[in-house]
Design a protein around this motif. Structure first.
Motif, PDB file in Angstrom:
ATOM      1  N   ALA A   1       0.817  -1.342   0.066  1.00 15.35           N
ATOM      2  CA  ALA A   1      -0.038  -0.181   0.039  1.00 15.35           C
ATOM      3  C   ALA A   1       0.931   1.367  -0.046  1.00 15.35           C
ATOM      4  O   ALA A   1       0.327   2.299  -0.542  1.00 15.35           O
ATOM      5  CB  ALA A   1      -0.839   0.001   0.934  1.00 15.35           C
ATOM      6  N   GLU A   4       2.171   1.777  -3.491  1.00 14.81           N
ATOM      7  CA  GLU A   4       1.318   2.327  -4.412  1.00 14.81           C
ATOM      8  C   GLU A   4       0.702   3.608  -4.139  1.00 14.81           C
ATOM      9  O   GLU A   4       0.278   4.174  -5.158  1.00 14.81           O
ATOM     10  CB  GLU A   4       0.138   1.324  -4.598  1.00 14.81           C
ATOM     11  N   HIS A   5       0.789   4.206  -3.181  1.00 13.17           N
ATOM     12  CA  HIS A   5       0.356   5.558  -2.826  1.00 13.17           C
ATOM     13  C   HIS A   5       1.451   6.269  -2.685  1.00 13.17           C
ATOM     14  O   HIS A   5       1.362   7.677  -2.609  1.00 13.17           O
ATOM     15  CB  HIS A   5      -0.320   5.477  -1.398  1.00 13.17           C
ATOM     16  N   SER A 193      -2.398  -4.058 -12.657  1.00 10.99           N
ATOM     17  CA  SER A 193      -2.208  -3.688 -11.010  1.00 10.99           C
ATOM     18  C   SER A 193      -2.272  -2.381 -10.773  1.00 10.99           C
ATOM     19  O   SER A 193      -2.633  -1.761  -9.782  1.00 10.99           O
ATOM     20  CB  SER A 193      -0.668  -4.345 -10.635  1.00 10.99           C
ATOM     21  N   ALA A 196      -6.044  -1.167 -10.942  1.00  9.83           N
ATOM     22  CA  ALA A 196      -6.571  -1.647  -9.485  1.00  9.83           C
ATOM     23  C   ALA A 196      -6.101  -0.811  -8.410  1.00  9.83           C
ATOM     24  O   ALA A 196      -6.957  -0.173  -7.589  1.00  9.83           O
ATOM     25  CB  ALA A 196      -5.991  -3.090  -9.331  1.00  9.83           C
ATOM     26  N   ALA A 197      -5.043  -0.329  -8.333  1.00  6.63           N
ATOM     27  CA  ALA A 197      -4.295   0.845  -7.507  1.00  6.63           C
ATOM     28  C   ALA A 197      -4.994   1.993  -7.407  1.00  6.63           C
ATOM     29  O   ALA A 197      -5.556   2.732  -6.511  1.00  6.63           O
ATOM     30  CB  ALA A 197      -3.050   0.905  -7.595  1.00  6.63           C
ATOM     31  N   ARG A 199      -8.089   2.643  -9.122  1.00  8.26           N
ATOM     32  CA  ARG A 199      -9.362   2.491  -8.915  1.00  8.26           C
ATOM     33  C   ARG A 199      -9.674   2.521  -7.107  1.00  8.26           C
ATOM     34  O   ARG A 199     -10.635   3.532  -6.640  1.00  8.26           O
ATOM     35  CB  ARG A 199     -10.058   1.292  -9.067  1.00  8.26           C
ATOM     36  N   ARG A 200      -8.832   1.945  -6.433  1.00  2.00           N
ATOM     37  CA  ARG A 200      -8.537   2.034  -4.846  1.00  2.00           C
ATOM     38  C   ARG A 200      -8.544   3.294  -4.420  1.00  2.00           C
ATOM     39  O   ARG A 200      -9.391   3.980  -3.310  1.00  2.00           O
ATOM     40  CB  ARG A 200      -7.676   0.820  -4.380  1.00  2.00           C
ATOM     41  N   HIS A 201      -7.473   3.933  -4.994  1.00  4.52           N
ATOM     42  CA  HIS A 201      -7.411   5.336  -4.866  1.00  4.52           C
ATOM     43  C   HIS A 201      -8.503   6.282  -4.807  1.00  4.52           C
ATOM     44  O   HIS A 201      -9.058   7.121  -4.029  1.00  4.52           O
ATOM     45  CB  HIS A 201      -6.283   5.914  -5.403  1.00  4.52           C
ATOM     46  N   ALA A 203     -11.763   5.489  -5.114  1.00  6.33           N
ATOM     47  CA  ALA A 203     -12.679   5.253  -4.225  1.00  6.33           C
ATOM     48  C   ALA A 203     -12.455   5.826  -2.619  1.00  6.33           C
ATOM     49  O   ALA A 203     -13.554   6.117  -2.273  1.00  6.33           O
ATOM     50  CB  ALA A 203     -12.954   3.599  -3.967  1.00  6.33           C
ATOM     51  N   GLY A 204     -11.351   5.845  -2.468  1.00  5.94           N
ATOM     52  CA  GLY A 204     -11.028   6.504  -0.952  1.00  5.94           C
ATOM     53  C   GLY A 204     -11.074   7.785  -1.184  1.00  5.94           C
ATOM     54  O   GLY A 204     -11.222   8.688  -0.142  1.00  5.94           O
TER      55      GLY A 204
END
Length: 208
Positions: A1, A4-5, A193, A196-197, A199-201, A203-204
């Protein structure tokens, strides 16, 4: 994590990048837009995939790594001016007669080439070997839909007239060795990958 951030864009940066791509609207709508994740995906660092992951992807998607099937067939084109109703009817009728003759005896194909207006008549009417991506033709859908040994049951229209189509053989594509496509697979998985990272970001960043 943490990896990716490392370079993850802020909300303001996301909205700015989306705006440059012509994506505007309320922040929540922009963050949910399907294209936005692709716009920011390269901002994320990820762990490169290993050979094992590539091999698993390869084994699960073998069809994607086969060379295209090659199709061998033949045609006879009954040329006509489609604006001329009588000529169109004559060409269609002759094409029907040729189909009937071929269904009775395919050995007469070469004799019937004298009626063909297609350039392929100089090579015995042959089409191929060719892949579906390699032939842009008005009659391609009908041709590639045939099975080996089949004759299309009706004259196939094009801007040039009516085609009689036959299929001689279909040569299956070859599976490319894993070693040859491993790098391509790694690029695909690394891109997935990053998406996906992203999209997670996104969403956050959505308001609670």
């Amino acid at each position: 994590a943490a990896i990716e951030h490392a370079a993850a864009p802020t909300l303001e940066e996301v909205l700015e990048m989306a705006g440059r791509a012509g994506i505007a609207g309320p922040a929540a709508e922009v963050l949910r837009h399907a294209t936005v994740a692709e716009l920011i995906a390269d901002r994320f660092s990820i762990h490169p995939v290993d050979a094992r992951a590539c091999r698993i992807y390869y084994d699960l998607n073998l069809d994607a790594f086969c060379t295209p099937n090659l199709y061998d067939g033949r045609e006879i084109l009954l040329g006509c001016d489609f604006a001329d109703r009588a000529a169109r009817a004559t060409a269609y009728s002759r094409a029907e007669q040729i189909i009937a003759m071929l269904l009775f005896n395919r050995k007469v194909f070469k004799d019937l080439l004298i009626y063909s207006a297609a350039i392929s008549r100089y090579r015995d009417g042959r089409i191929g070997p060719i892949s579906p991506d390699g032939w842009q033709s008005e009659v391609a859908d009908a041709f590639f839909g045939l099975k080996p040994g089949e004759i299309f049951p009706l004259p196939v229209p094009s801007s040039r007239g009516f085609h009689v189509l036959t299929m001689d053989r279909i040569t299956p594509g070859d599976l490319q060795p894993f070693a040859l496509v491993e790098r391509e697979i790694a690029l695909i998985l690394n891109r997935e990958s990053r998406l996906a990272a992203a999209r997670r970001h996104l969403a956050g960043l959505l308001p609670a």
